[in-house]
Design a protein around this motif. Sequence first.
Motif, short mmCIF file in Angstrom:
data_model
loop_
_atom_site.label_atom_id
_atom_site.label_comp_id
_atom_site.label_asym_id
_atom_site.label_seq_id
_atom_site.Cartn_x
_atom_site.Cartn_y
_atom_site.Cartn_z
N ASP A 70 15.64 4.23 -30.07
CA ASP A 70 14.73 3.29 -29.40
C ASP A 70 14.92 3.32 -27.89
OD1 ASP A 70 13.77 2.55 -31.88
OD2 ASP A 70 15.11 0.82 -32.05
N GLY A 71 16.17 3.32 -27.45
CA GLY A 71 16.45 3.39 -26.02
C GLY A 71 15.97 4.69 -25.40
N LEU A 72 16.17 5.80 -26.12
CA LEU A 72 15.72 7.09 -25.60
C LEU A 72 14.20 7.19 -25.56
CD1 LEU A 72 18.25 9.62 -27.09
CD2 LEU A 72 17.86 9.10 -24.70
N LYS A 73 13.54 6.64 -26.59
CA LYS A 73 12.07 6.66 -26.59
C LYS A 73 11.54 5.92 -25.38
CE LYS A 73 10.79 4.84 -30.33
NZ LYS A 73 10.20 4.27 -31.51
N ARG A 74 12.14 4.76 -25.09
CA ARG A 74 11.71 3.97 -23.93
C ARG A 74 11.97 4.74 -22.64
NH1 ARG A 74 13.91 -0.36 -25.50
NH2 ARG A 74 15.89 -0.13 -24.44
N TRP A 75 13.14 5.37 -22.53
CA TRP A 75 13.50 6.13 -21.32
C TRP A 75 12.60 7.35 -21.14
CZ3 TRP A 75 16.47 10.88 -20.65
CH2 TRP A 75 16.85 11.11 -19.32
N LEU A 76 12.31 8.03 -22.25
CA LEU A 76 11.48 9.23 -22.19
C LEU A 76 10.00 8.90 -22.02
CD1 LEU A 76 13.16 11.25 -25.06
CD2 LEU A 76 13.22 11.84 -22.64
N GLY A 77 9.63 7.67 -22.32
CA GLY A 77 8.22 7.29 -22.24
C GLY A 77 7.44 7.83 -23.42
N SER A 78 8.14 8.10 -24.51
CA SER A 78 7.51 8.66 -25.70
C SER A 78 6.88 7.53 -26.50
CB SER A 78 8.58 9.36 -26.54
OG SER A 78 8.03 9.84 -27.73
N GLY A 79 5.71 7.80 -27.06
CA GLY A 79 4.99 6.78 -27.80
C GLY A 79 5.54 6.50 -29.17
N SER A 80 5.91 7.53 -29.91
CA SER A 80 6.32 7.32 -31.29
C SER A 80 7.60 8.09 -31.61
CB SER A 80 5.21 7.79 -32.24
OG SER A 80 5.08 9.19 -32.15
N SER A 81 8.24 7.67 -32.69
CA SER A 81 9.44 8.37 -33.15
C SER A 81 9.10 9.79 -33.61
CB SER A 81 10.09 7.61 -34.31
OG SER A 81 10.56 6.37 -33.87
N THR A 82 7.93 9.93 -34.22
CA THR A 82 7.51 11.24 -34.71
C THR A 82 7.38 12.23 -33.56
OG1 THR A 82 6.24 10.07 -36.39
CG2 THR A 82 5.81 12.42 -36.13
N GLU A 83 6.79 11.78 -32.47
CA GLU A 83 6.63 12.64 -31.29
C GLU A 83 7.99 13.05 -30.75
OE1 GLU A 83 5.01 12.17 -26.72
OE2 GLU A 83 4.26 10.80 -28.25
N THR A 84 8.91 12.09 -30.68
CA THR A 84 10.25 12.37 -30.16
C THR A 84 10.99 13.33 -31.08
OG1 THR A 84 10.30 10.14 -29.25
CG2 THR A 84 12.39 11.29 -29.36
#
Length: 107
Positions: A70-84
């Motif tokens: 969750d923290g990395l998604k927010r930092w990366l600006g990624s929309g979804s877990s699937t994308e990440t």
Amino acid sequence: MLRISWTERKSNETVLIEANSRRSLIKTIRKRQATFLGHVMRREKLEHLITTGKLDGKRGRGKQREKMMDGLKRWLGSGSSTETMTAMGHRELWRNMIADASKHGTG
């Protein structure tokens, strides 16, 4: 070198401005977390199962902890877990996402 007396009540932000410096520790930590997580996700071993939450078990009581993803998604600006997760499988794409986030991302 900037010297500040312990009796002065200055915020960290004020000290950083006076020292003409920026916060870099959090950015370094996030970058290393992202690099390590990409490595773990490509291997698909026990660490992969733990990180993706595919192990059976009971959730602990109390407030749910923030996951590293969750923290990395927010930092990366990624929309979804699937994308990440998809990006982690492709090393070059993952490196580019990390590089962009270290230039523009926030703590």
